[in-house]
Scaffold this active site. Structure first.
Site, short mmCIF file in Angstrom:
data_model
loop_
_atom_site.label_atom_id
_atom_site.label_comp_id
_atom_site.label_asym_id
_atom_site.label_seq_id
_atom_site.Cartn_x
_atom_site.Cartn_y
_atom_site.Cartn_z
N THR A 195 0.84 -1.20 0.00
CA THR A 195 0.00 0.00 0.00
C THR A 195 0.88 1.25 0.00
O THR A 195 0.68 2.17 -0.80
CB THR A 195 -0.94 0.01 1.23
OG1 THR A 195 -1.75 -1.17 1.18
CG2 THR A 195 -1.82 1.24 1.26
N HIS A 209 3.99 -10.04 3.10
CA HIS A 209 3.07 -11.00 3.70
C HIS A 209 2.28 -11.85 2.70
O HIS A 209 1.50 -12.71 3.10
CB HIS A 209 2.14 -10.31 4.71
CG HIS A 209 1.06 -9.47 4.13
ND1 HIS A 209 -0.24 -9.88 4.09
CD2 HIS A 209 1.08 -8.23 3.61
CE1 HIS A 209 -0.98 -8.92 3.57
NE2 HIS A 209 -0.20 -7.90 3.27
N THR A 229 13.44 4.70 10.35
CA THR A 229 14.43 3.67 10.71
C THR A 229 14.09 2.35 10.03
O THR A 229 12.93 1.92 10.05
CB THR A 229 14.43 3.49 12.24
OG1 THR A 229 14.76 4.75 12.83
CG2 THR A 229 15.43 2.43 12.68
N CYS A 263 -10.13 -8.43 0.41
CA CYS A 263 -8.70 -8.19 0.40
C CYS A 263 -8.37 -6.86 1.06
O CYS A 263 -7.29 -6.66 1.57
CB CYS A 263 -8.18 -8.19 -1.03
SG CYS A 263 -6.47 -8.62 -1.13
C1 PLP Z 1 -2.77 -6.48 -5.47
C2 PLP Z 1 -2.51 -5.92 -4.11
N1 PLP Z 1 -1.97 -4.71 -4.00
C3 PLP Z 1 -1.71 -4.15 -2.81
C4 PLP Z 1 -2.01 -4.81 -1.63
C5 PLP Z 1 -1.70 -4.18 -0.32
O1 PLP Z 1 -0.57 -4.78 0.25
P1 PLP Z 1 -0.11 -4.51 1.74
O2 PLP Z 1 -1.01 -5.32 2.60
O3 PLP Z 1 1.32 -4.98 1.78
O4 PLP Z 1 -0.20 -3.06 2.00
C6 PLP Z 1 -2.59 -6.09 -1.70
C7 PLP Z 1 -2.95 -6.82 -0.47
O5 PLP Z 1 -4.06 -7.11 -0.18
C8 PLP Z 1 -2.85 -6.65 -2.97
O6 PLP Z 1 -3.41 -7.85 -3.10
#
Ligand code: PLP
Length: 381
Positions: A70, A199, A238, A326
């Site tokens: 993100t 993750h 950091t 998601c």
């Molecule tokens: C395609 C995609 N982009 C971005 C993200 C966001 O990732 P993060 O949880 O590392 O911020 C996700 C996670 O759900 C994702 O599936």
């Protein structure tokens, strides 16, 4: 409880945990400190950076560590728009992107950016000709993900990059769901900026990265988090040494030939699940069989009322997601499935199954039985 929600997150691999642990205690130094504690941490970070860069055909100086995809998407899109203001403020993206991209674009649109949201067809694919005609002299960035988190559909990212380079436009891709599962080489695939996350590949939550090309073209970014000037002043804060070490280890495990081979097994399990469930009346795959798709994902549409009740019925035995889960838990129908032309009802009746490294034959056998029983029960057959 059977876990079939690997696209939401993955457990941390034990091999990753064992690499991380010393950096919480014995080697706890701040990578920016000049004394030996700091130097050890710095070495670990730079070693991780080199391994990550090598795995995707990048130079270590092109990898920026962040808190996850993100943040990487925010940094890439906002950072480019701010830096390339004199060229223009037009961005092209796709209606099926993750909220990390879409909401960033919408926020910029409320300021003064101009956005084009490309449509997808019923299989979830963009049309390259439509992209080509959407590119304008003031377009600064094209943002198209490698593979979709809900459907697994893979966009023709190499050709998108080629087109962008031909037109002199930067290409940013969100590879969060694809890295570690598909071979991605930033140079051969014409990628200028690429977001990824720990993750989704058996590393901890809260760590990720952004690839930022330094040559042909050299991409410049405005920092979005201000502070001590870490990460070449592109992302202050950091460094999270343990998780950076874990991210590198996780990515190199994904590249291990045995793990690459095991992706084939995961795909066979997915195919078995999909084959069995689509034999049930009214069950269909969301996308078509010819469209390139990640081998561990199956997004299935069930008949109206059955589909809507099924998720609740499977809980807590089988952990799966409705499309939109998601991001944050919400009851909204998936914007991805709506963009593919499904009705709100069809989108709400869809379930995403995503398999992973620790999914077994037995898990799939049980899942098939439980889903089949639940569908029969709900339909009164
Ligand atoms: C395609 C995609 N982009 C971005 C993200 C966001 O990732 P993060 O949880 O590392 O911020 C996700 C996670 O759900 C994702 O599936």
């Amino acid at each position: 409880m059977i876990y079939l929600d690997y696209n939401a997150t993955t457990p941390v691999d034990e091999r990753v945990i064992s690499k991380i642990l010393p950096f919480f205690s014995m080697q706890f130094g701040n990578a920016a400190s000049a004394h030996p504690y700091g130097r050890k941490a710095h070495e670990a970070v730079e070693n991780a950076r080199s391994r990550i860069a090598r795995s995707m055909g990048a130079d270590p100086s092109e990898i920026i560590f962040t808190s996850g995809a993100t943040e990487s998407c925010n940094l890439a899109i906002k950072g480019v728009l701010e830096t390339y203001r004199s060229k223009g403020r037009h961005i092209i993206t796709v209606t099926t992107e993750h909220p990390a991209v879409l909401d960033t674009c919408k926020w910029l649109e409320q300021k003064d950016a101009e956005l084009t949201y490309l449509p997808v067809n019923s299989a979830g694919m963009i049309d390259l000709k439509v992209l080509e005609t959407a590119i304008r002299p003031d377009t600064v960035l094209v943002a198209v993900m490698v593979a979709n988190n809900e459907t697994g559909v893979i966009q023709p990212f190499r050709r998108i990059g080629e087109l962008c380079h031909k037109k002199g436009v930067l290409f940013f891709t969100d590879a969060t769901q694809a890295l570690g599962k598909l071979p991605i080489h930033v140079l051969n695939d014409n990628i200028d900026l690429m977001a990824f996350s720990g993750h989704k590949i058996y590393a901890p939550k809260g760590i990720g990265g952004l690839y930022v090309r330094r040559k042909n073209p050299r991409v410049r970014l405005s920092e979005q988090i201000h502070g001590g000037g870490h990460e070449k002043a592109m992302r202050s804060g950091t460094l999270n040494v343990p998780d950076i070490v874990g991210l590198a280890e996780a990515l190199s495990i994904c590249k291990d030939p045995r793990e690459v081979q095991s992706l084939q097994n995961i795909q066979s399990l997915r195919d078995r699940l999909e084959h069995a469930l689509t034999k049930l009346p009214g069950v269909q795959v969301n996308t078509d069989r010819e469209t390139p798709r990640l081998g561990h994902v199956s997004n299935l549409r069930f008949e109206g009322t059955i589909g809507r009740q099924l998720l609740g019925r499977l809980n807590p035995d089988i952990a799966v997601s409705s499309g939109s889960a998601c991001s944050t838990a919400s009851n909204e129908p998936s914007h991805v499935l709506l963009a593919m032309g499904l009705s709100e009802d069809q989108a709400r009746s869809s379930i995403r199954f995503s398999l992973g490294r620790f999914t077994t034959e037995q898990d799939i056998t049980t899942a098939i039985l439980k889903v089949t029983d639940a569908v029969r029960d709900l339909s009164g057959r």
